[in-house]
Enzyme design. Sequence first.
Site, PDB file in Angstrom:
ATOM      1  N   ILE A  99       0.882  -1.161   0.000  1.00  0.00           N
ATOM      2  CA  ILE A  99       0.000   0.000   0.000  1.00  0.00           C
ATOM      3  C   ILE A  99       0.922   1.214   0.000  1.00  0.00           C
ATOM      4  O   ILE A  99       1.875   1.266   0.788  1.00  0.00           O
ATOM      5  CB  ILE A  99      -0.931   0.046   1.227  1.00  0.00           C
ATOM      6  CG1 ILE A  99      -1.901  -1.131   1.232  1.00  0.00           C
ATOM      7  CG2 ILE A  99      -1.706   1.357   1.265  1.00  0.00           C
ATOM      8  CD1 ILE A  99      -2.805  -1.200   2.456  1.00  0.00           C
ATOM      9  N   ALA A 100       0.650   2.172  -0.872  1.00  0.00           N
ATOM     10  CA  ALA A 100       1.485   3.369  -0.925  1.00  0.00           C
ATOM     11  C   ALA A 100       0.664   4.556  -1.412  1.00  0.00           C
ATOM     12  O   ALA A 100      -0.247   4.391  -2.228  1.00  0.00           O
ATOM     13  CB  ALA A 100       2.677   3.148  -1.846  1.00  0.00           C
ATOM     14  N   GLU A 117       2.996  -7.996   6.122  1.00  0.00           N
ATOM     15  CA  GLU A 117       4.205  -7.676   6.858  1.00  0.00           C
ATOM     16  C   GLU A 117       4.416  -6.163   6.745  1.00  0.00           C
ATOM     17  O   GLU A 117       4.178  -5.587   5.694  1.00  0.00           O
ATOM     18  CB  GLU A 117       5.435  -8.380   6.270  1.00  0.00           C
ATOM     19  CG  GLU A 117       5.431  -9.887   6.418  1.00  0.00           C
ATOM     20  CD  GLU A 117       4.807 -10.597   5.233  1.00  0.00           C
ATOM     21  OE1 GLU A 117       4.498  -9.921   4.219  1.00  0.00           O
ATOM     22  OE2 GLU A 117       4.630 -11.814   5.309  1.00  0.00           O
ATOM     23  N   ASN A 132       7.856   1.329  10.852  1.00  0.00           N
ATOM     24  CA  ASN A 132       6.757   2.042  10.189  1.00  0.00           C
ATOM     25  C   ASN A 132       5.520   2.089  11.095  1.00  0.00           C
ATOM     26  O   ASN A 132       4.516   1.422  10.860  1.00  0.00           O
ATOM     27  CB  ASN A 132       6.434   1.399   8.840  1.00  0.00           C
ATOM     28  CG  ASN A 132       5.537   2.263   7.983  1.00  0.00           C
ATOM     29  OD1 ASN A 132       4.943   3.222   8.453  1.00  0.00           O
ATOM     30  ND2 ASN A 132       5.427   1.897   6.718  1.00  0.00           N
ATOM     31  N   TYR A 169      -3.198  -0.081  10.213  1.00  0.00           N
ATOM     32  CA  TYR A 169      -3.674  -1.463  10.213  1.00  0.00           C
ATOM     33  C   TYR A 169      -4.407  -1.794  11.514  1.00  0.00           C
ATOM     34  O   TYR A 169      -5.453  -2.446  11.486  1.00  0.00           O
ATOM     35  CB  TYR A 169      -2.510  -2.432   9.972  1.00  0.00           C
ATOM     36  CG  TYR A 169      -1.799  -2.196   8.663  1.00  0.00           C
ATOM     37  CD1 TYR A 169      -2.522  -1.992   7.482  1.00  0.00           C
ATOM     38  CD2 TYR A 169      -0.419  -2.142   8.587  1.00  0.00           C
ATOM     39  CE1 TYR A 169      -1.877  -1.760   6.277  1.00  0.00           C
ATOM     40  CE2 TYR A 169       0.229  -1.920   7.387  1.00  0.00           C
ATOM     41  CZ  TYR A 169      -0.504  -1.724   6.237  1.00  0.00           C
ATOM     42  OH  TYR A 169       0.137  -1.501   5.050  1.00  0.00           O
TER      43      TYR A 169
END
Length: 146
Positions: A71-72, A105, A110, A117
Amino acid sequence: MDFKISKINHEDLDDLMEVNNLSFNIPWSKESFEAEINNKLAHYFVAHVDDKAIGFGGMWLIIDEGHITNIAVHPDYRGSSIGDSILKTMLDYCISKNITAITLEVRASNTIAQNLYTKHGFVTEGIRKKYYEDNSEDAILMWRRW
């Protein structure tokens, strides 16, 4: 900010490569993204502002489990709930496909991603020691089950 989320298409690739290269220490190649578009197990969602792809999220769905691959969000658009919306779209898609659990992962450093999440019901269930090749950083293994 107005943005829309849709499934990935080939026209998104150049924009996604920019997001990818700005977001990851070891970015994927354009060939890897092209392979994912053609992979029947892979499902990618893209956030657009106007006609520009400014964020994405991808996952593999295998039988009744999912694995988030990445995801970015483009750095210029971070903090605008785009990553949150991409993840929510992915989770809703999983529910619609009768997926019972999803994993990922995330780098131990981060914490922003870990908080995202956790907000969406993921819990830490393990550590993958020295998972990341660029600096041997540990990965936090997270799961969400329905």
